[in-house]
Design a protein around this motif. Structure first.
Motif, PDB file in Angstrom:
ATOM      1  N   MET A   1      -2.658 -13.884  18.378  1.00 58.66           N
ATOM      2  CA  MET A   1      -3.443 -12.693  18.587  1.00 58.66           C
ATOM      3  C   MET A   1      -3.628 -12.354  20.054  1.00 58.66           C
ATOM      4  N   GLY A   2      -3.482 -13.301  20.916  1.00 56.78           N
ATOM      5  CA  GLY A   2      -3.667 -13.061  22.331  1.00 56.78           C
ATOM      6  C   GLY A   2      -2.634 -12.119  22.907  1.00 56.78           C
ATOM      7  N   ILE A   3      -1.370 -12.256  22.463  1.00 57.32           N
ATOM      8  CA  ILE A   3      -0.300 -11.412  22.982  1.00 57.32           C
ATOM      9  C   ILE A   3      -0.466  -9.983  22.476  1.00 57.32           C
ATOM     10  N   ILE A   4      -0.842  -9.839  21.218  1.00 55.74           N
ATOM     11  CA  ILE A   4      -1.010  -8.496  20.633  1.00 55.74           C
ATOM     12  C   ILE A   4      -2.174  -7.768  21.311  1.00 55.74           C
ATOM     13  N   ASP A   5      -3.274  -8.475  21.575  1.00 56.27           N
ATOM     14  CA  ASP A   5      -4.404  -7.853  22.275  1.00 56.27           C
ATOM     15  C   ASP A   5      -4.005  -7.414  23.678  1.00 56.27           C
ATOM     16  N   HIS A   6      -3.241  -8.240  24.352  1.00 55.41           N
ATOM     17  CA  HIS A   6      -2.805  -7.921  25.711  1.00 55.41           C
ATOM     18  C   HIS A   6      -1.904  -6.681  25.722  1.00 55.41           C
ATOM     19  N   ILE A   7      -0.990  -6.611  24.775  1.00 55.80           N
ATOM     20  CA  ILE A   7      -0.086  -5.462  24.691  1.00 55.80           C
ATOM     21  C   ILE A   7      -0.855  -4.196  24.317  1.00 55.80           C
ATOM     22  N   SER A   8      -1.821  -4.312  23.393  1.00 59.27           N
ATOM     23  CA  SER A   8      -2.588  -3.124  22.994  1.00 59.27           C
ATOM     24  C   SER A   8      -3.463  -2.627  24.142  1.00 59.27           C
ATOM     25  N   ASP A   9      -3.964  -3.538  24.988  1.00 57.91           N
ATOM     26  CA  ASP A   9      -4.741  -3.124  26.159  1.00 57.91           C
ATOM     27  C   ASP A   9      -3.878  -2.382  27.161  1.00 57.91           C
ATOM     28  N   MET A  10      -2.613  -2.761  27.272  1.00 55.58           N
ATOM     29  CA  MET A  10      -1.718  -2.105  28.215  1.00 55.58           C
ATOM     30  C   MET A  10      -1.396  -0.678  27.779  1.00 55.58           C
ATOM     31  N   PHE A  11      -1.331  -0.422  26.488  1.00 54.08           N
ATOM     32  CA  PHE A  11      -0.951   0.896  25.983  1.00 54.08           C
ATOM     33  C   PHE A  11      -2.129   1.698  25.457  1.00 54.08           C
ATOM     34  N   GLU A  12      -3.329   1.301  25.797  1.00 52.77           N
ATOM     35  CA  GLU A  12      -4.523   2.000  25.314  1.00 52.77           C
ATOM     36  C   GLU A  12      -4.628   3.355  26.002  1.00 52.77           C
ATOM     37  N   VAL A  13      -4.893   4.368  25.223  1.00 52.39           N
ATOM     38  CA  VAL A  13      -5.021   5.724  25.755  1.00 52.39           C
ATOM     39  C   VAL A  13      -6.494   5.989  26.021  1.00 52.39           C
ATOM     40  N   THR A  14      -6.785   6.334  27.250  1.00 53.49           N
ATOM     41  CA  THR A  14      -8.160   6.666  27.613  1.00 53.49           C
ATOM     42  C   THR A  14      -8.213   8.104  28.085  1.00 53.49           C
ATOM     43  N   SER A  15      -9.268   8.733  27.762  1.00 55.30           N
ATOM     44  CA  SER A  15      -9.449  10.113  28.168  1.00 55.30           C
ATOM     45  C   SER A  15     -10.211  10.147  29.481  1.00 55.30           C
ATOM     46  N   THR A  16      -9.728  10.898  30.426  1.00 55.80           N
ATOM     47  CA  THR A  16     -10.412  11.021  31.712  1.00 55.80           C
ATOM     48  C   THR A  16     -11.469  12.113  31.659  1.00 55.80           C
ATOM     49  N   ARG A  17     -11.382  12.961  30.681  1.00 54.44           N
ATOM     50  CA  ARG A  17     -12.343  14.055  30.559  1.00 54.44           C
ATOM     51  C   ARG A  17     -13.493  13.602  29.676  1.00 54.44           C
ATOM     52  N   LYS A  18     -14.659  13.615  30.233  1.00 59.67           N
ATOM     53  CA  LYS A  18     -15.846  13.232  29.472  1.00 59.67           C
ATOM     54  C   LYS A  18     -16.651  14.491  29.206  1.00 59.67           C
ATOM     55  N   SER A  19     -16.853  14.782  27.954  1.00 55.48           N
ATOM     56  CA  SER A  19     -17.618  15.982  27.617  1.00 55.48           C
ATOM     57  C   SER A  19     -19.049  15.562  27.297  1.00 55.48           C
ATOM     58  N   LYS A  20     -19.844  15.516  28.326  1.00 51.41           N
ATOM     59  CA  LYS A  20     -21.246  15.175  28.169  1.00 51.41           C
ATOM     60  C   LYS A  20     -22.025  16.473  28.064  1.00 51.41           C
ATOM     61  N   ARG A  21     -22.667  16.669  26.950  1.00 49.73           N
ATOM     62  CA  ARG A  21     -23.432  17.892  26.766  1.00 49.73           C
ATOM     63  C   ARG A  21     -24.836  17.693  27.302  1.00 49.73           C
ATOM     64  N   LYS A  22     -25.301  18.677  28.004  1.00 48.47           N
ATOM     65  CA  LYS A  22     -26.644  18.605  28.543  1.00 48.47           C
ATOM     66  C   LYS A  22     -27.646  18.672  27.393  1.00 48.47           C
ATOM     67  N   PRO A  23     -28.774  18.013  27.529  1.00 49.89           N
ATOM     68  CA  PRO A  23     -29.767  18.062  26.451  1.00 49.89           C
ATOM     69  C   PRO A  23     -30.461  19.429  26.402  1.00 49.89           C
ATOM     70  N   MET A  24     -30.879  19.800  25.202  1.00 46.66           N
ATOM     71  CA  MET A  24     -31.628  21.050  25.025  1.00 46.66           C
ATOM     72  C   MET A  24     -33.000  20.868  25.658  1.00 46.66           C
ATOM     73  N   GLN A  25     -33.374  21.780  26.534  1.00 47.78           N
ATOM     74  CA  GLN A  25     -34.668  21.678  27.186  1.00 47.78           C
ATOM     75  C   GLN A  25     -35.212  23.054  27.527  1.00 47.78           C
ATOM     76  N   THR A  26     -36.505  23.065  27.810  1.00 48.12           N
ATOM     77  CA  THR A  26     -37.181  24.295  28.181  1.00 48.12           C
ATOM     78  C   THR A  26     -37.622  24.182  29.634  1.00 48.12           C
ATOM     79  N   VAL A  27     -37.293  25.185  30.416  1.00 44.84           N
ATOM     80  CA  VAL A  27     -37.632  25.215  31.834  1.00 44.84           C
ATOM     81  C   VAL A  27     -38.576  26.384  32.064  1.00 44.84           C
ATOM     82  N   GLU A  28     -39.718  26.099  32.703  1.00 45.79           N
ATOM     83  CA  GLU A  28     -40.689  27.145  33.024  1.00 45.79           C
ATOM     84  C   GLU A  28     -40.755  27.294  34.537  1.00 45.79           C
TER      85      GLU A  28
END
Length: 147
Positions: A1-28
């Motif tokens: 399992m060590g080799i498979i984990d290592h290979i899967s970590d090498m080919f893992e797709v990560t997204s550089t775009r983080k869509s963080k939505r601002k919280p709903m709030q009220t501003v006065e």
């Protein structure tokens, strides 16, 4: 399992775009508005912002209330960009404060029913006056066993 984990970590797709939505709030915001033109200018500026869901402008109270997925500082800067003097709403309702005439709380320029939001106006929990007041209250059936 060590080799498979290592290979899967090498080919893992990560997204550089983080869509963080601002919280709903009220501003006065407190804005000095004198005429319909001032009110319209502030309304147009704030309603054009991305994320604004509702907008309430009260010229009588010099107050602008914005609800939505917005950042308070950006809303304040947008209102200030209209040329109007603006600040975050510095008042709290009169009936929510324990000491409305404390130093710095009472403000002649405040709208009717409001006082300034200062720490001296609020009662700290477990103060002796609070305990003594509730000790002899008519609403407390175990208040005074001497009588």
């Amino acid at each position: 399992m060590g080799i498979i984990d290592h290979i899967s970590d090498m080919f893992e797709v990560t997204s550089t775009r983080k869509s963080k939505r601002k919280p709903m709030q009220t501003v006065e915001i407190k804005v000095k508005m004198d005429c319909d033109g001032c009110e319209r200018k502030v309304t147009n500026a704030v309603s054009s912002m991305k994320g604004v869901k509702s907008l309430d402008v009260s010229r009588k109270e010099s107050r602008v209330t914005v609800s939505g997925y917005v950042e308070p500082d950006k809303v304040l800067k947008k209102v200030q960009s209209t040329g109007k003097k603006a600040e975050f709403w510095p008042y709290v309702e009169y009936n929510l404060v324990s000491y409305p005439y404390a130093r710095g709380a009472y403000d002649k320029k405040a709208p009717s029913g409001y006082v300034r939001d200062v720490p001296q106006a609020f009662q700290t929990p477990n103060t002796p006056t609070e305990r003594f007041t509730s000790m002899f209250s008519d609403e407390n059936p175990n208040a005074c066993s001497i009588m």
